[in-house]
Enzyme design. Sequence first.
Site, PDB file in Angstrom:
ATOM      1  N   ASP A   1       0.809  -1.218   0.000  1.00 53.29           N
ATOM      2  CA  ASP A   1       0.000   0.000   0.000  1.00 53.29           C
ATOM      3  C   ASP A   1       0.841   1.266   0.000  1.00 53.29           C
ATOM      4  O   ASP A   1       0.299   2.363  -0.048  1.00 53.29           O
ATOM      5  CB  ASP A   1      -0.946  -0.001   1.204  1.00 53.29           C
ATOM      6  CG  ASP A   1      -2.394  -0.165   0.792  1.00 53.29           C
ATOM      7  OD1 ASP A   1      -2.636  -0.565  -0.362  1.00 53.29           O
ATOM      8  OD2 ASP A   1      -3.290   0.116   1.603  1.00 53.29           O
TER       9      ASP A   1
ATOM     10  N   ASP B   1     -10.940  -6.276  10.833  1.00 54.76           N
ATOM     11  CA  ASP B   1     -10.923  -7.716  11.059  1.00 54.76           C
ATOM     12  C   ASP B   1     -12.084  -8.159  11.945  1.00 54.76           C
ATOM     13  O   ASP B   1     -12.830  -9.090  11.587  1.00 54.76           O
ATOM     14  CB  ASP B   1      -9.577  -8.143  11.662  1.00 54.76           C
ATOM     15  CG  ASP B   1      -9.134  -7.231  12.807  1.00 54.76           C
ATOM     16  OD1 ASP B   1      -9.879  -6.296  13.158  1.00 54.76           O
ATOM     17  OD2 ASP B   1      -8.043  -7.464  13.354  1.00 54.76           O
TER      18      ASP B   1
END
Length: 748
Positions: A134, A453
Amino acid sequence: MANPVSLPLFQKVFIKNTTQRAVDVTILLLLLCLLAYRLLTLKDNGLAWFLAFLCESWFTFNWVLVICSRWTPMLYQTYPERLQQQVKELPPVDMFVTTADPVLEPPILTVNTVLSLLAVDYPANKLACYVSDDACSPLIFYSLVEASKFAKLWVPFCKKYNVQVRAPFRCFLDDRSVPSSANSGEFQQEWKKMKDEYEQLCRKIENATQQPFPFGLTGELAVFSNTELRNHTAIVKVLWENKEGLPDAVPHLIYISREKRPEHQHHYKAGAMNVLTRVSGSMTNAPFMLNVDCDMFVNNAQIFRQAMCLLLGAKNERDCGFVQSPQLFYDRPEQLLILHEYVGKGIVGIQGAFYQGTGCFHRRKVIYGLRPDEVEVQGRDVYSDENELQRDFGISREFMKSAAHALKGKTDYYPSNLSESLEAAHQVAGCGYEYGTSWGIKFGWMYGSTTEDILTGLTIHNRGWRTGYCSPDPPAFLGCAPPGGPATMTQQKRWATGLLEILFSKHNPIFGTLKGKLQFRQCLAYLWIFLWGLRSIPELCYALLPAYCLITNSNFLPSIQEPGIYIFVASFVSYNLYTLSEIIRTGFSIKAWWITQCMARIITLSAWLFGVINAVLKLLGLLETEFEVTRKGQSTSGDGGDDDDGQFVFDESPVFVPITVVVMVHLTALAISLFRLLPQSSGQGSGLGELFGSVFVLVSFWPFLQGLFRKGKYGIPLFTIFKSAALALLFIHLCKEVQNICVIVDMK
């Protein structure tokens, strides 16, 4: 002759915990007795007594959630040796590695994680490793290119000699990873060669880090010549392809940097995971996916086979939506091990393990939003027409075709070679691809929280899926804990903020129980996690109560002559002795217990408190939360890169102000008490209980007490001390004002 009965690939093992249940209930009864005593004597005591009652009510509620979460602990015993007899062909697995900052997450860590994945004990022609960068960093790309060259030597070496730990930086550090049978001269020669090759790889990466590409971005690196951190096109490169499909070769290795533009929201790690899912779906489309953080290497080469025991051995797929392995650290094993040992296993016995963001094997069709009751229709299309499929999954025809195959449970959709699917991969990695689709809303990694998550796992549980838990010996995955103080605070603050974002949203687990298929006790377990941040408020209040009482000559504890003191002492002693027994039973020392207890209090009153502030400001629209990457250890020696010798490190972050204020207030309160500067009290004044409480708070925050008198990174910065001193003086002034008001009210 009848066919022999197939032996199960796994079995559930329920852990006997009669003693734990008895102690849990005993502590709960003591807390309830304390609350009853507080309530009965409330009218005879002052403000501090009432505040203590409120705080202890919260602690009792939290303890109820803990008991419900760990009441029925369970484990899975897997039998990977039976796979070969019962499974004709092992299914493919796509492996995802995410990294976001080459400075905070050094490339050598990512390289070791990737090498450990490429060398697992699993057919190489069934594996593909995708690395999401990223940061769009040429340094990460270069490191992976060099790592792919080393992998051609490393993977055959590990499999030939059955090397146990297949991350080189740990393998060459720990002699226990050397096979006991490998004492031949040939092995020793190859071992030395591998170590030399790895050291050469480390030097190349280190040189590139210090003097990045003096000859410019040429050749394979030319694609990075016109890129910026948040403004670049999608980059998808096949670094290595197992073209012959050999089971003993090196698996596919693909580099991905998704497209980013300033005007587009990129959703941090959740967005990166969704891009990985789509790119892998366009290229290899494995029915199972493993995701790990860049610093979580494979510590047990058999973990893929053990996870498959749960995923393939379940009689009903709804019982195993994903398989989670515990997140553990090799440099600070006690940090999360106690949580997994006594609460994590309990949650496994309810509806299944939480998704922890790393070390998790997913079913692709579950990530694509398939519900358990839709598994029965896998033989036909889940979507009625192509328009519905395009509306949810996007406009790429190649990806829609692969998604339809995955939802049907098929595993036969593969291109003849990876290069043929690069165009489709670039398309689905575009920053505008998700607009108008259901990515991050109905399926995939869910958006709306910095703890994507937990939110993703909660969504899967809400659909009715149960989940598996794989905790082999040795541990499946190991990582390095955030070094020092600031990195830990950054991580914990992000967690607290993200969990509260979920709590105050439509994804609240209470709604999942009322409207979805989330079990009631699983809901309570999620609530225990989500309320971590809010716990900082009663903890802060309780930590300040002894000082308040010493300053105002009041009390929040019963005197020694009162029977209520025995309830309080029994609660305090029994809880601490039990937590001590837990950590000793796990194999750690009394010192480790005390450090763990102190760190828990420090994190609660600093990082979690700021997490609450951030969450409230975001709810009010006054703040846009950012995903702060946690600094990882930078050493290749295997110690996590923490050169702080276990000492607490400070910086100028405001997160250290609250505890510094608490320490200063208690020092002042003790001085007032010792020099007998206490004001007159109309009721019972402060006594030994308050004095002990104040000393206990100071000892619990010992790193901050030391930090007041130290310099450098182990000392609290002067600016933080000045701010804290001003707030401490304000608190002391308010204490006196409140005392005056209470006296006036009593006189009336």
